[in-house]
Write an enzyme that holds these catalytic residues in place. Structure first.
Site, PDB file in Angstrom:
ATOM      1  N   ASP A  18       0.859  -1.186   0.000  1.00 60.61           N
ATOM      2  CA  ASP A  18       0.000   0.000   0.000  1.00 60.61           C
ATOM      3  C   ASP A  18       0.892   1.231   0.000  1.00 60.61           C
ATOM      4  O   ASP A  18       2.097   1.132   0.249  1.00 60.61           O
ATOM      5  CB  ASP A  18      -0.892  -0.010   1.261  1.00 60.61           C
ATOM      6  CG  ASP A  18      -1.786   1.205   1.349  1.00 60.61           C
ATOM      7  OD1 ASP A  18      -2.391   1.568   0.320  1.00 60.61           O
ATOM      8  OD2 ASP A  18      -1.881   1.820   2.432  1.00 60.61           O
ATOM      9  N   SER A  19       0.294   2.386  -0.220  1.00 57.72           N
ATOM     10  CA  SER A  19       1.054   3.640  -0.142  1.00 57.72           C
ATOM     11  C   SER A  19       1.508   3.917   1.292  1.00 57.72           C
ATOM     12  O   SER A  19       2.433   4.681   1.508  1.00 57.72           O
ATOM     13  CB  SER A  19       0.177   4.794  -0.622  1.00 57.72           C
ATOM     14  OG  SER A  19      -1.025   4.810   0.119  1.00 57.72           O
ATOM     15  N   TYR A  50      -0.504   8.378  -2.389  1.00 58.05           N
ATOM     16  CA  TYR A  50      -0.498   8.041  -3.816  1.00 58.05           C
ATOM     17  C   TYR A  50      -1.662   8.747  -4.546  1.00 58.05           C
ATOM     18  O   TYR A  50      -1.628   8.883  -5.754  1.00 58.05           O
ATOM     19  CB  TYR A  50      -0.672   6.530  -4.007  1.00 58.05           C
ATOM     20  CG  TYR A  50       0.589   5.685  -3.868  1.00 58.05           C
ATOM     21  CD1 TYR A  50       1.792   6.211  -3.383  1.00 58.05           C
ATOM     22  CD2 TYR A  50       0.563   4.335  -4.222  1.00 58.05           C
ATOM     23  CE1 TYR A  50       2.925   5.412  -3.261  1.00 58.05           C
ATOM     24  CE2 TYR A  50       1.690   3.532  -4.105  1.00 58.05           C
ATOM     25  CZ  TYR A  50       2.871   4.080  -3.629  1.00 58.05           C
ATOM     26  OH  TYR A  50       3.985   3.272  -3.508  1.00 58.05           O
ATOM     27  N   GLY A  51      -2.670   9.146  -3.766  1.00 54.65           N
ATOM     28  CA  GLY A  51      -3.892   9.709  -4.361  1.00 54.65           C
ATOM     29  C   GLY A  51      -3.648  10.894  -5.276  1.00 54.65           C
ATOM     30  O   GLY A  51      -4.432  11.160  -6.186  1.00 54.65           O
ATOM     31  N   CYS A  81      -3.753  -1.081  -2.067  1.00 57.53           N
ATOM     32  CA  CYS A  81      -4.058   0.333  -2.318  1.00 57.53           C
ATOM     33  C   CYS A  81      -4.976   0.473  -3.537  1.00 57.53           C
ATOM     34  O   CYS A  81      -4.660  -0.042  -4.616  1.00 57.53           O
ATOM     35  CB  CYS A  81      -2.731   1.051  -2.574  1.00 57.53           C
ATOM     36  SG  CYS A  81      -2.898   2.782  -2.948  1.00 57.53           S
ATOM     37  N   ASN A  82      -6.092   1.169  -3.354  1.00 63.07           N
ATOM     38  CA  ASN A  82      -7.008   1.368  -4.482  1.00 63.07           C
ATOM     39  C   ASN A  82      -6.378   2.192  -5.590  1.00 63.07           C
ATOM     40  O   ASN A  82      -6.576   1.916  -6.768  1.00 63.07           O
ATOM     41  CB  ASN A  82      -8.278   2.077  -3.998  1.00 63.07           C
ATOM     42  CG  ASN A  82      -9.339   1.107  -3.581  1.00 63.07           C
ATOM     43  OD1 ASN A  82     -10.161   0.707  -4.381  1.00 63.07           O
ATOM     44  ND2 ASN A  82      -9.310   0.692  -2.325  1.00 63.07           N
ATOM     45  N   THR A  83      -5.628   3.223  -5.194  1.00 63.16           N
ATOM     46  CA  THR A  83      -5.018   4.092  -6.206  1.00 63.16           C
ATOM     47  C   THR A  83      -4.014   3.289  -7.037  1.00 63.16           C
ATOM     48  O   THR A  83      -3.999   3.363  -8.263  1.00 63.16           O
ATOM     49  CB  THR A  83      -4.334   5.302  -5.530  1.00 63.16           C
ATOM     50  OG1 THR A  83      -5.242   5.875  -4.592  1.00 63.16           O
ATOM     51  CG2 THR A  83      -3.927   6.341  -6.542  1.00 63.16           C
ATOM     52  N   GLU A 162      -6.414   9.441   8.977  1.00 63.34           N
ATOM     53  CA  GLU A 162      -5.032   9.252   9.442  1.00 63.34           C
ATOM     54  C   GLU A 162      -4.713  10.138  10.639  1.00 63.34           C
ATOM     55  O   GLU A 162      -3.927   9.773  11.510  1.00 63.34           O
ATOM     56  CB  GLU A 162      -4.071   9.572   8.302  1.00 63.34           C
ATOM     57  CG  GLU A 162      -3.131   8.423   8.028  1.00 63.34           C
ATOM     58  CD  GLU A 162      -2.515   8.523   6.660  1.00 63.34           C
ATOM     59  OE1 GLU A 162      -1.684   9.408   6.461  1.00 63.34           O
ATOM     60  OE2 GLU A 162      -2.892   7.716   5.793  1.00 63.34           O
ATOM     61  N   CYS A 194     -11.189   2.915  -0.965  1.00 61.97           N
ATOM     62  CA  CYS A 194      -9.952   3.446  -0.376  1.00 61.97           C
ATOM     63  C   CYS A 194      -9.651   2.631   0.873  1.00 61.97           C
ATOM     64  O   CYS A 194     -10.567   2.265   1.621  1.00 61.97           O
ATOM     65  CB  CYS A 194     -10.135   4.913  -0.019  1.00 61.97           C
ATOM     66  SG  CYS A 194      -8.695   5.637   0.793  1.00 61.97           S
ATOM     67  N   THR A 195      -8.354   2.366   1.057  1.00 63.69           N
ATOM     68  CA  THR A 195      -7.920   1.541   2.198  1.00 63.69           C
ATOM     69  C   THR A 195      -8.423   2.043   3.551  1.00 63.69           C
ATOM     70  O   THR A 195      -8.668   1.252   4.451  1.00 63.69           O
ATOM     71  CB  THR A 195      -6.378   1.561   2.262  1.00 63.69           C
ATOM     72  OG1 THR A 195      -5.925   2.914   2.096  1.00 63.69           O
ATOM     73  CG2 THR A 195      -5.764   0.682   1.206  1.00 63.69           C
ATOM     74  N   HIS A 196      -8.552   3.375   3.676  1.00 64.77           N
ATOM     75  CA  HIS A 196      -8.860   3.961   4.991  1.00 64.77           C
ATOM     76  C   HIS A 196     -10.345   3.902   5.379  1.00 64.77           C
ATOM     77  O   HIS A 196     -10.677   4.017   6.553  1.00 64.77           O
ATOM     78  CB  HIS A 196      -8.464   5.436   5.005  1.00 64.77           C
ATOM     79  CG  HIS A 196      -6.999   5.688   4.898  1.00 64.77           C
ATOM     80  ND1 HIS A 196      -6.206   5.117   3.923  1.00 64.77           N
ATOM     81  CD2 HIS A 196      -6.178   6.471   5.647  1.00 64.77           C
ATOM     82  CE1 HIS A 196      -4.965   5.546   4.069  1.00 64.77           C
ATOM     83  NE2 HIS A 196      -4.922   6.365   5.107  1.00 64.77           N
TER      84      HIS A 196
HETATM   85  N1  DGL Z   1      -4.043   3.839   0.010  1.00 64.45           N
HETATM   86  C1  DGL Z   1      -4.693   4.854  -0.777  1.00 64.45           C
HETATM   87  C2  DGL Z   1      -5.885   4.235  -1.524  1.00 64.45           C
HETATM   88  O1  DGL Z   1      -6.442   3.224  -1.119  1.00 64.45           O
HETATM   89  C3  DGL Z   1      -5.145   6.016   0.082  1.00 64.45           C
HETATM   90  C4  DGL Z   1      -4.021   6.871   0.618  1.00 64.45           C
HETATM   91  C5  DGL Z   1      -3.165   7.522  -0.456  1.00 64.45           C
HETATM   92  O2  DGL Z   1      -3.654   8.410  -1.193  1.00 64.45           O
HETATM   93  O3  DGL Z   1      -2.018   7.132  -0.560  1.00 64.45           O
HETATM   94  O4  DGL Z   1      -6.269   4.749  -2.537  1.00 64.45           O
END
Ligand code: DGL
Length: 275
Positions: A18-19, A50-51, A81-83, A162, A194-196
């Site tokens: 993940d990011s 990463y977004g 990570c979704n991004t 976060e 999104c992971t969060h």
């Molecule tokens: N992990 C990123 C996602 O799931 C969210 C945080 C980021 O932007 O890095 O898209």
């Protein structure tokens, strides 16, 4: 680099990246579903978020991280990570080839929503990068032509979570402001892309008062990983996993936040893969 036979063995670990530390929601769901499996987690905290990054940067990071996970003998690489899933999945797959299995967090969720014939208008919320790629809407429409997938970038949510702002007045105000946008009107379900976002799922459910089906990808992806490893005969028979949680930039604040995402206290190890 490891050969195919070196990586694809049941006793080898599951690699997840993940990011940052948000992907621990996916890691946590996988450990609950597959308690005997050993995890190697990599959070690219040196480059998050990463977004807002360009697709080329994300592809570059994703390849280097995948190389690290292959060197650690991972039998499967889960792009938590979704991004990164939306912008680097094909690149990672090409790079990894037959050496290990590769899973993203988008396809299992798309399969889940498109196979439920009751659903007609599925909202998607995620980072700017995920939404800009339009990958959810494209994949949903490819699977079910007349399904609508209005997508909204909700960039404040990841940093808000976060910083520990969830389940309070501030988080509710921000969540309500995003979810009340006309774009998301009349949805029957909502993908938390999104992971969060699993951390604010209760607040989102509260906003919709049970009228919208909220899909949190962590559980869906963990089940997909279990089915895939079973199908490939790669589930471990050993007991007592020892996980490793690596980050590219360690701070105490990341370590403190891990308990929200993983649900248990864990220790982060810094590893330098960029030099
Ligand atoms: N992990 C990123 C996602 O799931 C969210 C945080 C980021 O932007 O890095 O898209």
């Amino acid at each position: 680099m490891a050969t195919k036979s070196e990586n694809k063995k049941p006793q080898n670990p599951i690699g997840i990246f993940d990011s940052g530390i948000g992907g621990l929601t996916v890691a946590s769901a996988i450990t609950r579903k597959l308690p005997n499996e050993k995890l190697i987690y990599f959070g690219d905290t040196a480059h998050l978020p990463y977004g807002d990054k360009s697709p080329d940067s994300i592809k570059y990071y994703a390849i280097r991280i995948s190389q690290f996970l292959l060197q650690r003998k991972c039998k499967i690489i889960v792009i938590a990570c979704n991004t990164a899933s939306s912008q680097a999945y094909e690149t990672v797959k090409d790079f990894v080839g037959d050496e290990a299995l590769v899973v993203n967090v988008i396809d299992p969720v798309v399969e889940e929503v498109t196979s439920d014939k009751k659903l007609k208008r599925v909202g998607v919320i995620g980072t700017k990068g995920t939404i800009r790629s339009d990958v959810y809407a494209k994949k949903i429409k490819a699977a079910r032509k007349n399904m609508e997938a209005p997508s909204l970038a909700t960039p404040l949510l990841a940093s808000m979570i976060e910083e520990g702002f969830f389940n309070n007045k501030i988080s509710r105000t921000i969540i309500n402001s995003y979810l009340s946008r006309p774009k998301l009107s009349k949805i029957d379900s909502l993908i938390l892309a999104c992971t969060h976002y699993p951390l604010i799922k209760p607040e989102i459910e509260e906003y919709y008062n049970g009228k919208v089906n909220i899909i949190d990808s962590a559980g869906v992806v963990a089940e997909h990983v279990r089915e895939l490893l079973k199908k490939e005969d790669l589930l471990t028979k050993e007991k007592g996993p020892k996980h490793h949680f690596y980050v590219s930039d360690y701070t105490d604040s990341f370590e403190k936040s891990t308990k929200y995402f993983f649900r248990n206290k864990i220790h982060l190890e810094e590893v330098s893969i960029w030099k």
